[in-house]
Design an enzyme around this catalytic site. Structure first.
Site, PDB file in Angstrom:
ATOM      1  N   THR A  36       0.830  -1.201   0.000  1.00  6.68           N
ATOM      2  CA  THR A  36       0.000   0.000   0.000  1.00  6.68           C
ATOM      3  C   THR A  36       0.868   1.255   0.000  1.00  6.68           C
ATOM      4  O   THR A  36       0.407   2.315  -0.389  1.00  6.68           O
ATOM      5  CB  THR A  36      -0.908   0.023   1.246  1.00  6.68           C
ATOM      6  OG1 THR A  36      -0.119  -0.351   2.379  1.00  6.68           O
ATOM      7  CG2 THR A  36      -2.063  -0.962   1.096  1.00  6.68           C
ATOM      8  N   SER A 124      17.609 -10.822   3.296  1.00  7.45           N
ATOM      9  CA  SER A 124      16.656 -11.376   2.312  1.00  7.45           C
ATOM     10  C   SER A 124      15.487 -12.094   2.964  1.00  7.45           C
ATOM     11  O   SER A 124      15.073 -13.146   2.509  1.00  7.45           O
ATOM     12  CB  SER A 124      17.354 -12.365   1.372  1.00  7.45           C
ATOM     13  OG  SER A 124      18.226 -11.684   0.548  1.00  7.45           O
ATOM     14  N   SER A 129      16.509  -5.429   6.278  1.00 11.39           N
ATOM     15  CA  SER A 129      17.919  -5.233   6.627  1.00 11.39           C
ATOM     16  C   SER A 129      18.483  -4.071   5.813  1.00 11.39           C
ATOM     17  O   SER A 129      19.264  -3.258   6.336  1.00 11.39           O
ATOM     18  CB  SER A 129      18.716  -6.507   6.363  1.00 11.39           C
ATOM     19  OG  SER A 129      18.528  -6.925   5.027  1.00 11.39           O
ATOM     20  N   SER A 130      18.079  -3.942   4.555  1.00 10.86           N
ATOM     21  CA  SER A 130      18.653  -2.873   3.725  1.00 10.86           C
ATOM     22  C   SER A 130      18.189  -1.502   4.196  1.00 10.86           C
ATOM     23  O   SER A 130      18.994  -0.567   4.274  1.00 10.86           O
ATOM     24  CB  SER A 130      18.347  -3.096   2.245  1.00 10.86           C
ATOM     25  OG  SER A 130      16.990  -3.359   2.049  1.00 10.86           O
ATOM     26  N   ASP A 174       9.570   1.094   4.775  1.00  5.97           N
ATOM     27  CA  ASP A 174      10.650   0.456   5.541  1.00  5.97           C
ATOM     28  C   ASP A 174      11.594   1.492   6.156  1.00  5.97           C
ATOM     29  O   ASP A 174      11.978   1.392   7.321  1.00  5.97           O
ATOM     30  CB  ASP A 174      11.461  -0.480   4.634  1.00  5.97           C
ATOM     31  CG  ASP A 174      10.577  -1.495   3.925  1.00  5.97           C
ATOM     32  OD1 ASP A 174       9.436  -1.695   4.371  1.00  5.97           O
ATOM     33  OD2 ASP A 174      11.037  -2.077   2.930  1.00  5.97           O
TER      34      ASP A 174
HETATM   35  C1  GLA Z   1       8.996  -3.984   0.547  1.00  7.31           C
HETATM   36  C2  GLA Z   1       9.178  -2.533   0.142  1.00  7.31           C
HETATM   37  C3  GLA Z   1       8.191  -1.635   0.872  1.00  7.31           C
HETATM   38  C4  GLA Z   1       6.771  -2.159   0.728  1.00  7.31           C
HETATM   39  C5  GLA Z   1       6.705  -3.646   1.048  1.00  7.31           C
HETATM   40  C6  GLA Z   1       5.348  -4.232   0.762  1.00  7.31           C
HETATM   41  O1  GLA Z   1       9.319  -4.146   1.887  1.00  7.31           O
HETATM   42  O2  GLA Z   1      10.489  -2.115   0.438  1.00  7.31           O
HETATM   43  O3  GLA Z   1       8.297  -0.324   0.400  1.00  7.31           O
HETATM   44  O4  GLA Z   1       6.259  -1.878  -0.538  1.00  7.31           O
HETATM   45  O5  GLA Z   1       7.658  -4.389   0.318  1.00  7.31           O
HETATM   46  O6  GLA Z   1       4.398  -3.735   1.626  1.00  7.31           O
END
Ligand code: GLA
Length: 385
Positions: A36, A124, A129-130, A174
């Site tokens: 989203t 992964s 982590s990134s 994230d």
């Molecule tokens: C990854 C992406 C996020 C988000 C999720 C799915 O983690 O880095 O930005 O889109 O997938 O919700």
């Protein structure tokens, strides 16, 4: 050893002096609101008690000298020359990319440093982590150069590095949660306005994470394809992003969209319903209604499985096992970008052992993969330490 102590310790060992600047940024788990963020919608993650630490000190020149302790690899680049990717080592993109976009915002930033990085977010696995590395690097630079950047700025610079330098077209969730997370709170984020609404983690409710060890990789195709499909669907509805389409508006034109592109219609249905589920989840949490929150998590999983089609049989099986023990007392779903990685389950703390056990008894036998099981605490975002 905790990454915070590990990076200090290794810096001391390598340079024979104590580091003068130490920062730490956490990974995250998303409780609800998947795919989203890049649709300008809502998410509800928390930062977790696994993260990336950096210990460092100024140098007298304009060189960034970086040691990734967990990989036993080094990287060096100059801040007074254009920063370009180092394709031989993927991890360097998260460091170089962030420094490059910090310089774009703050061109005066030229201060060289020695850095030691150490982290314990499983790689992964869909626990970011990134992002935790990007946000840690951003905070390190901000403090090193005393730059006028907020933690939100640092998060957005991290996202830019990932989009434009590493080449993964991720949204902003994230990095935002790694930068802004609050101890013992879930954070509902409006990914358009960047407003955040902290909600206390309910007492005696455990956040369990189970790593399926099915490896996912965002850079490879599927994620970007989903993103394009969502953008095309937003165009169909004549709006900026799917965030602007309500469930009712969607339903009115669902048949028309399905006739045009059945797959696109399913992708859009996931996003539109998922946004509503996040809003409903925030209300359920405020009422302390964990059973309703669990229902929404379970429905989110079905939507990711059938409409967005980003789960795998192993992940579906883990969710099924967890849900069979949790029943109506909580919920379980895949978390993160998809195609592997982790599931997240919320349930009263007394259920943890039974969830752990049913997965230990069945998962490896059925799939040949051995899971990792974590109980997490909602943690504070990036900070100096
Ligand atoms: C990854 C992406 C996020 C988000 C999720 C799915 O983690 O880095 O930005 O889109 O997938 O919700």
């Amino acid at each position: 050893m905790h990454p915070k102590s590990q990076s200090r310790h290794l810096f001391q060992q390598k340079y024979n002096k104590a580091p003068t600047l130490n920062v730490y940024a956490p990974g995250r788990v998303n409780i609800i609101g998947e795919h989203t963020d890049y649709n300008d919608g809502f998410v509800m993650p928390c930062a977790i008690n696994y993260g990336t630490a950096i210990s460092g000190a100024k140098r007298d020149d304009q060189v960034f000298n970086v040691y990734a302790a967990d990989l036993n690899e080094c990287d060096q680049f100059r801040l007074d020359q254009p920063i370009v990717p180092n394709p031989a080592k993927k991890w360097t993109g998260y460091v170089r990319g962030v420094v490059k976009f910090i310089q774009e915002r703050c061109p005066e930033f030229r201060q060289g440093a020695d850095l030691v990085i150490s982290g314990n977010v499983p790689l992964s696995s869909g626990l970011s982590s990134s992002a935790s590395l990007e946000v840690a690097v951003g905070k390190f630079c901000q403090l090193l150069g005393e730059l006028p950047l907020s933690n939100t700025d640092i998060a957005l610079i991290g996202q830019k590095a990932e989009n434009r330098f590493v080449g993964a077209n991720c949204g902003n969730m994230d990095q935002l949660i790694s930068a802004l997370g609050q101890a013992e709170h879930l954070l509902m984020i409006d990914c358009r306005s960047l407003e955040t609404l902290p909600t206390p983690m309910p007492k005696d409710i455990a956040v369990m994470i189970v790593n399926s060890h099915v490896k996912h990789d965002l850079v490879t195709g599927e994620y970007n394809t989903r993103r394009q499909q969502c953008e095309a669907a937003a165009k169909f509805f004549g709006v900026k992003a799917l965030r602007d389409v309500s469930i009712e508006q969607f339903q009115k034109r669902e048949t028309e969209l399905t006739a045009l592109d059945a797959e696109m219609a399913k992708r859009a249905r996931h996003v539109v319903t998922e946004n509503q589920r996040v809003l409903d989840a925030a209300q359920a949490l405020n009422r302390g209604d964990i059973s309703r929150l669990g229902e929404l998590m379970n429905a989110s999983h079905v939507s990711m499985r059938d409409d967005f089609e980003i789960t795998t049989p192993e992940i579906d099986y883990l969710v099924e096992l967890a849900q069979s023990v949790i029943g109506k007392s909580g919920g379980a779903r895949m978390t993160g970008g998809g195609f592997g990685g982790c599931i997240v389950a919320l349930a009263p703390a007394e259920k943890v052992d039974a969830v752990r056990q049913i997965i230990a008894d069945n998962y490896q036998q059925r799939t040949g993969l051995k899971e990792d099981f974590y109980v997490c605490t909602a943690s504070k975002g990036v900070h100096q330490c």
